[in-house]
Design an enzyme around this catalytic site. Structure first.
Site, short mmCIF file in Angstrom:
data_model
loop_
_atom_site.label_atom_id
_atom_site.label_comp_id
_atom_site.label_asym_id
_atom_site.label_seq_id
_atom_site.Cartn_x
_atom_site.Cartn_y
_atom_site.Cartn_z
N ASP A 1 0.83 -1.21 0.00
CA ASP A 1 0.00 0.00 0.00
C ASP A 1 0.87 1.26 0.00
O ASP A 1 2.10 1.19 0.08
CB ASP A 1 -0.94 -0.02 1.21
CG ASP A 1 -0.21 -0.44 2.48
OD1 ASP A 1 0.83 0.18 2.78
OD2 ASP A 1 -0.64 -1.41 3.14
N ASP B 1 0.72 6.31 -13.27
CA ASP B 1 0.42 5.46 -14.41
C ASP B 1 -0.96 5.84 -14.93
O ASP B 1 -1.93 5.82 -14.16
CB ASP B 1 0.42 3.99 -13.95
CG ASP B 1 0.76 3.01 -15.04
OD1 ASP B 1 0.31 3.22 -16.17
OD2 ASP B 1 1.48 2.04 -14.76
N ASP C 1 -0.14 4.04 -20.28
CA ASP C 1 -0.38 2.63 -20.57
C ASP C 1 -0.86 2.43 -22.02
O ASP C 1 -1.74 3.16 -22.49
CB ASP C 1 -1.47 2.16 -19.59
CG ASP C 1 -1.67 0.67 -19.58
OD1 ASP C 1 -0.74 -0.03 -19.16
OD2 ASP C 1 -2.76 0.22 -19.98
N GLU D 1 3.84 3.81 -23.21
CA GLU D 1 4.10 2.38 -23.44
C GLU D 1 3.63 2.06 -24.86
O GLU D 1 2.45 2.13 -25.16
CB GLU D 1 3.32 1.53 -22.43
CG GLU D 1 3.66 0.05 -22.55
CD GLU D 1 2.59 -0.88 -21.97
OE1 GLU D 1 2.92 -2.02 -21.66
OE2 GLU D 1 1.42 -0.47 -21.84
N HIS E 1 6.58 -4.68 -14.57
CA HIS E 1 5.62 -5.59 -13.93
C HIS E 1 4.99 -6.59 -14.91
O HIS E 1 4.20 -7.43 -14.49
CB HIS E 1 4.52 -4.75 -13.27
CG HIS E 1 3.73 -3.98 -14.29
ND1 HIS E 1 4.30 -2.95 -15.03
CD2 HIS E 1 2.46 -4.10 -14.74
CE1 HIS E 1 3.40 -2.49 -15.88
NE2 HIS E 1 2.27 -3.16 -15.72
N ASP E 2 5.27 -6.46 -16.19
CA ASP E 2 4.73 -7.39 -17.19
C ASP E 2 5.78 -8.38 -17.68
O ASP E 2 5.47 -9.24 -18.50
CB ASP E 2 4.23 -6.61 -18.43
CG ASP E 2 3.06 -5.70 -18.11
OD1 ASP E 2 2.26 -6.03 -17.22
OD2 ASP E 2 2.95 -4.64 -18.77
C1 GLC Z 1 -0.16 -2.57 -20.07
C2 GLC Z 1 0.16 -2.83 -18.62
C3 GLC Z 1 -0.35 -4.19 -18.26
C4 GLC Z 1 -1.85 -4.19 -18.45
C5 GLC Z 1 -2.23 -3.76 -19.85
C6 GLC Z 1 -3.70 -3.42 -19.93
O1 GLC Z 1 0.51 -3.40 -20.93
O2 GLC Z 1 1.52 -2.67 -18.40
O3 GLC Z 1 0.00 -4.56 -16.96
O4 GLC Z 1 -2.36 -5.47 -18.20
O5 GLC Z 1 -1.54 -2.62 -20.26
O6 GLC Z 1 -3.95 -2.23 -19.23
CA CA Z 2 -1.89 -3.25 3.08
#
Ligand code: GLC
Ligand code: CA
Length: 565
Positions: A56, A125, A226, A268, A342-343
């Site tokens: 958090d 983000d 994103d 991205e 994270h992907d």
């Molecule tokens: C981007 C994010 C990913 C998400 C996707 C849809 O690729 O990095 O984690 O699932 O967009 O928002």
């Molecule tokens: Ca927590």
């Protein structure tokens, strides 16, 4: 204290503030984000302050010193907005509120201000291609074709069972979902619960710009956008990325929001080529500061297939691709530099060696990226050399992984084959809790976390690495400090050396009369460099404690030299 000393103190405080500092020294040529190093936080896995098993905002605030010690200038925060968490927050139901799971708006403001005290900016983000199906806009949109919000999303009239076309969703299945009450399909390029926004509608764009400005007023210093290259889609023509109006939308957004505000913006863009990356990151500031391109990241998959269809990495290709981006964006454009997010799977498990040479290879891979021109991004745990995991399918949480598993079982793949792909490429590899110390649940929480901790935490954890000089963590500190110290790393031009060598990644940077040479051994073999590569340069950094043989590089050895002056 006299008046003068008060003034001096204030000045010192300002100088210590990272972005002011960089604005000052690079006034004529650089933006602050061109000299910065960014740290990405995946909030649900970083630090849990209230022991409910989920990371958090207050957890992040409590670890700011750790981030600041690394030398970080800005934190990119994966989404913390209100969300049903179908895709871990990339499905937003309220852009102007914080999900209770992560805390409150007050916690967010506190994080922004505590980070600022340490000279660290917060980058939010922005997920603008789609919302959650629980966003009030979508709930309204579904009510009737006449509803004022109907046109906020992408709808096509049709018949049940006859999808408008073969467009596929990134998380499996058709990209079209039938709503029988309306006798229409809506578009979702990701999960069914992530309906795509209709960017052709100026009302949608206005709402988005107002929301962005509201966040700028809260003190955030930038945005990661994103899947932003999808917003200009023309789905009925089968066009998803790089649609005809994409750059018009981005330019309009920029001029109506961050345009004059010196923020860091990074798009991205999975479909970026150097040609359109130059437009996205054009130095006149009309679009973004930079984009994330994924050409190097896609090199270990079979051509024309999905990321799950594994292929061995060809290091010569890797060198070619990274070098191409360095050279193409040298003058008009700007690179982001990254291995992880994270992907993506953990780089040390992917292209390094996560067993015997884990530390050496993690440092070597870091050296390649951090010696280049651009803005480096470090994903939480990368600075510890955290590794991939191999769990039972029942322990995975990611919607993409779970859908893939079902889809491939139905398609007749063997369980082992599917698990091999998930072990290599599953997104949960990056999402296991941060490994802080050796206590239960790795010091991330006192309660069982939402996803299992990597069992190697007693060996790989921040506490141990902070206290050991030769750790991966301390090596990252050195790399970041080198970038800050040497103009040649920030501004120098780039040249690939030994292009056809399949084991060494060597390149040279030059700025005015300074030359910097980076030599990395990508393999576990001993590899000989050549004398002229090293000349009588001075060694700045090496990932082994001492150099015994100038010419021979040990497994995964990395060296950085500067010409002696
Ligand atoms: C981007 C994010 C990913 C998400 C996707 C849809 O690729 O990095 O984690 O699932 O967009 O928002
Ligand atoms: Ca927590």
């Amino acid at each position: 204290m006299g008046k003068t000393s008060v003034i001096i103190m204030v000045l010192t405080l300002t100088v210590n503030n990272a972005y002011n500092y960089y604005e000052e020294i690079n006034m004529n040529t650089m933006n602050w984000w061109q000299s910065s190093v960014i740290y990405q936080i995946y909030p649900r896995s970083f630090m849990d302050s209230n022991n409910d098993g989920i990371g958090d905002l207050r957890g992040i605030t409590s670890r700011l010193d750790y981030i600041s010690t690394l030398g970080i200038d800005a934190i990119w925060l994966s989404p913390v907005y209100k969300s049903p968490q179908d895709d871990n927050g990339y499905d937003i139901s309220d852009y102007m509120d914080i999900d209770p799971m992560f805390g409150t708006m007050k916690d967010m403001i506190e994080l922004i201000s505590k980070a600022k005290e340490r000279g660290i900016s917060i980058i939010m983000d922005l997920v603008l291609n789609h919302t959650s199906d629980e966003h009030p806009w979508f709930k309204e949109a579904k009510k009737s074709k006449e509803n004022p919000y109907h046109d906020y999303y992408v709808w096509v009239d049709g018949e049940e069972g006859a999808v408008p076309n073969q467009l596929k969703a990134c998380f499996g299945g058709s990209a079209w979902e039938w709503v029988s009450e309306l006798q229409q399909y809506y578009l979702h390029l990701f999960s069914v619960r992530q309906p795509d926004l209709n960017w052709e509608n100026p009302k949608v764009r206005n709402e988005i710009y107002n929301m962005i400005n509201w966040w700028i007023d809260k003190g955030v210093r930038g945005f990661r956008l994103d899947v932003i290259d999808l917003i200009g889609k023309e789905p009925l023509k089968g066009i998803t990325s790089n649609g005809p109006h994409l750059h018009d939308y981005i330019r309009e957004m920029t001029s109506r929001t961050w345009g004059q505000k010196k923020l860091l913006t990074v798009g991205e863009t999975w479909g970026a080529s150097p040609e359109n990356a130059k437009i996205f990151s054009c130095m006149d500031g009309s679009e973004f500061s930079m984009v994330f391109q994924f050409e190097h990241i896609s090199l270990d998959q079979q051509e024309g297939k999905e990321k799950w269809d594994l292929a061995p990495i060809d290091f010569i290709r890797l060198k070619e691709v990274l070098s191409k981006w360095q050279i193409e964006l040298e003058n008009d454009g700007w690179n982001s530099l990254f291995w992880n997010n994270h992907d993506l799977p953990r780089i040390v498990s992917r292209w390094g060696d996560d067993k015997e040479y884990r530390e050496e290879s993690a440092k070597m891979l870091a050296t390649i990226i951090h010696g280049m021109k651009g803005t480096p991004y470090i994903y939480q745990g990368e600075e510890l050399g955290m590794t991939n995991v191999q769990y039972d399918i029942s322990d995975y949480k990611d919607i993409e992984t779970l859908n893939l598993y079902k889809e491939r079982i139905d398609a007749g793949y063997s369980k082992d084959e599917i698990m091999e792909s998930i072990f290599a490429k599953g997104r949960d590899n990056a999402r296991t809790p941060m490994q802080w110390d050796t206590s239960e649940y790795s010091g991330f929480s006192k309660k069982e976390p939402w996803i299992k901790v990597n069992p190697n935490y007693p060996m790989i954890n921040a506490k141990e690495q902070i206290s050991r000089e030769s750790s991966v963590y301390n090596y990252y500190i050195e790399l970041i400090a080198l970038r800050k110290k040497h103009k040649v790393i920030r501004f120098g031009s780039y040249k690939l050396l030994l292009p056809k060598h399949d084991k060494l990644f060597a390149y040279q940077r030059s700025y005015e009369d300074i030359l910097l040479t980076v030599i990395c051994n990508l393999t576990r073999d001993y590899v000989d460099a050549t004398k002229d590569l090293i000349k009588n340069y001075q060694l700045l950094l090496c990932n082994y404690s001492e150099i015994k043989d100038e010419i021979r590089l040990r497994p995964y050895e990395a060296r950085v030299y500067i010409n002696a002056k």
